[in-house]
Enzyme design. Structure first.
Site: not given
Ligand SMILES: CC(C)(COP(=O)(O)OP(=O)(O)OC[C@H]1O[C@@H](n2cnc3c(N)ncnc32)[C@H](O)[C@@H]1OP(=O)(O)O)[C@@H](O)C(=O)NCCC(=O)NCCS
Length: 414
Positions: A17-18, A38, A96, A136, A138-139, A168, A246-247
């Protein structure tokens, strides 16, 4: 009418989302947003909270309008090569992923700068540098760590998160501002730069008034909080129910029909200047002559009683009748409007705030359009792309021949 960001190319490595909030906003303003996903999987939200089997979820469609989708495995050798070309081709890259994910793909900031010194590289992470920087997020984690949950909720209850996605979507808005600011700066400097926004920072920024109150606490009780004068204050800003930040004191009061309608309520603010009119309309003209009630200071210790008396009156009217009566008296108030009511509100549809979109697989659905209106730059809402819908055209745009596209597909790089 032209669009403000026409000609700006965004390499969109965002998911959930973010990040998508940021790039959707830039796309609405006319940027060409190339969403990299991906192969075979795409943004995880395509499959989350699905209401129709095998069709992109509303979660995904409502955050990815006006974008193009290219599938690309950035960990595949050929994929890295294509990714490098995309970095050269674009003005801004937004991501993100979890901390370090883009570095692990082989594209740290230094490498991106080498490939394209004009590139603006914008990221959302859960936290800035510090003890939690690798986490990591989330919201609701952001709401809990940014001060929102600690200061939201009923007085003696547990911390509470809000339904508004302040971590987010809120941080996505910050990032979008960072991107356009960096684009503006690039006009003068000729250089790109790194833009980083943490979700904790974003939430804390929105909780600014609570940090204000934290410091006021040292100098005595927070008199506008419902804990005053009978409750205890600890050493941290407390939860304050529905009290105004607020006030001018405010509270949510019941309206006619509250017994069966969970949204038959209205927020009323007892702004000092309008208080005489408010007192008269609720049948308390007597308060205006009584020093126990006539000044804001005299009312502060008994705000609960003030709102009890207001509620006796509002319970005899619907929330919209209360709105109709109080607004001409300059009493600020807001009915609790449900999502159902909002989705049916014709004025929001007329301004493009609520938009009906047609999607080839799901049919028509409602979404929230651009909340920022520019007078000389149009902003229309187009459906989100299917996974990889634009892969061929984007690869051709960055110079791949038909044969190269075919080989990339055979090797599962795209
Ligand atoms: C949101 C979040 C918790 C999700 O975590 P997650 O589902 O485990 O996903 P990740 O961000 O760790 O990415 C997953 C993997 O996919 C891989 N990937 C994503 N797109 C890819 C692509 N096109 N090709 C190959 N690999 C890809 C990433 O490189 C990552 O691999 P790695 O762990 O080996 O480095 C995390 O991305 C995060 O903390 N983001 C930052 C804060 C944020 O924006 N949070 C709000 C989300 S609304």
């Amino acid at each position: 009418m032209t669009k403000a960001l026409e000609g700006v190319r965004i390499l969109d490595m965002t998911h959930v989302q973010s990040g998508p909030t940021c790039t959707q906003l830039l796309a609405w303003f006319g940027a060409d947003v190339i969403k990299v996903e991906r192969p075979g999987a795409g943004d995880a939200t395509r499959g989350q909270l699905r209401d129709i089997p095998d069709v992109d979820s509303l979660y995904f469609t409502m955050l990815n309008h006006n974008k193009r989708s290219v599938t690309l495995n950035t960990k595949h050798e050929k994929g890295k090569d294509i990714f490098t070309r995309l970095i050269k081709h674009c003005d801004v890259m937004v991501e993100n992923f979890a901390p370090g994910a883009i570095d692990r793909m082989g594209f740290p900031w230094e490498r991106i700068q080498e490939i394209n010194p004009r590139m603006i590289y914008a990221s959302v992470k859960g936290f800035g540098p510090g003890p939690f920087e690798d986490c990591k997020v989330y919201e609701n984690v952001a709401q809990c760590t940014g001060g929102a949950a600690s200061t939201t909720g009923v007085l003696d209850g547990f911390p509470m998160v809000t339904g508004a996605q302040i971590g987010d979507s809120g941080t996505g808005l910050n990032l979008a501002l960072g991107v356009v600011t960096a684009l503006f700066h690039r006009e003068k400097s000729g250089r790109g730069q790194r833009v980083t926004c943490s979700m904790q920072d974003g939430v804390l920024n929105l909780c600014r008034v609570k940090l204000r109150d934290q410091q006021r606490l040292k100098h005595g009780p927070l008199k506008e909080y419902p804990q005053y004068p009978n409750g205890e204050f600890g050493d941290a800003t407390p939860r304050s129910g529905n009290a105004s930040g607020g006030g001018q004191p405010g509270w949510i009061v019941k309206c006619k029909g509250w017994e069966t309608d969970p949204d038959a309520y209205i927020y009323v603010i007892t702004q000092a200047a309008a208080f005489p009119e408010l007192a008269k309309v609720i049948g308390h003209a007597d308060w205006l002559e009584d020093p126990e009630w006539s000044t804001p200071e005299s009312r502060l210790p008994k705000l609960d009683k003030v709102f009890e008396e207001i509620e006796k009156w509002t319970m005899t009217k619907t929330k919209y009748e209360v709105m109709d009566i109080l607004n001409p008296l300059n009493v600020p108030c807001g009915p609790i409007i449900s999502m159902k009511e909002l989705s049916e509100e014709s004025s929001l549809k007329a301004t493009g705030t609520i938009v009906e979109v047609d999607h080839p697989e799901r049919g028509k659905y409602l979404t929230v359009g651009n909340p920022i209106k520019l007078s000389d730059s149009s902003s229309d809402v187009k459906r989100s792309p299917l996974l990889g819908e634009h892969t061929d055209e984007i690869l051709a745009e960055i110079g791949l021949s038909n044969q190269e596209i075919l080989t990339a597909k055979e090797e599962k790089a795209v």
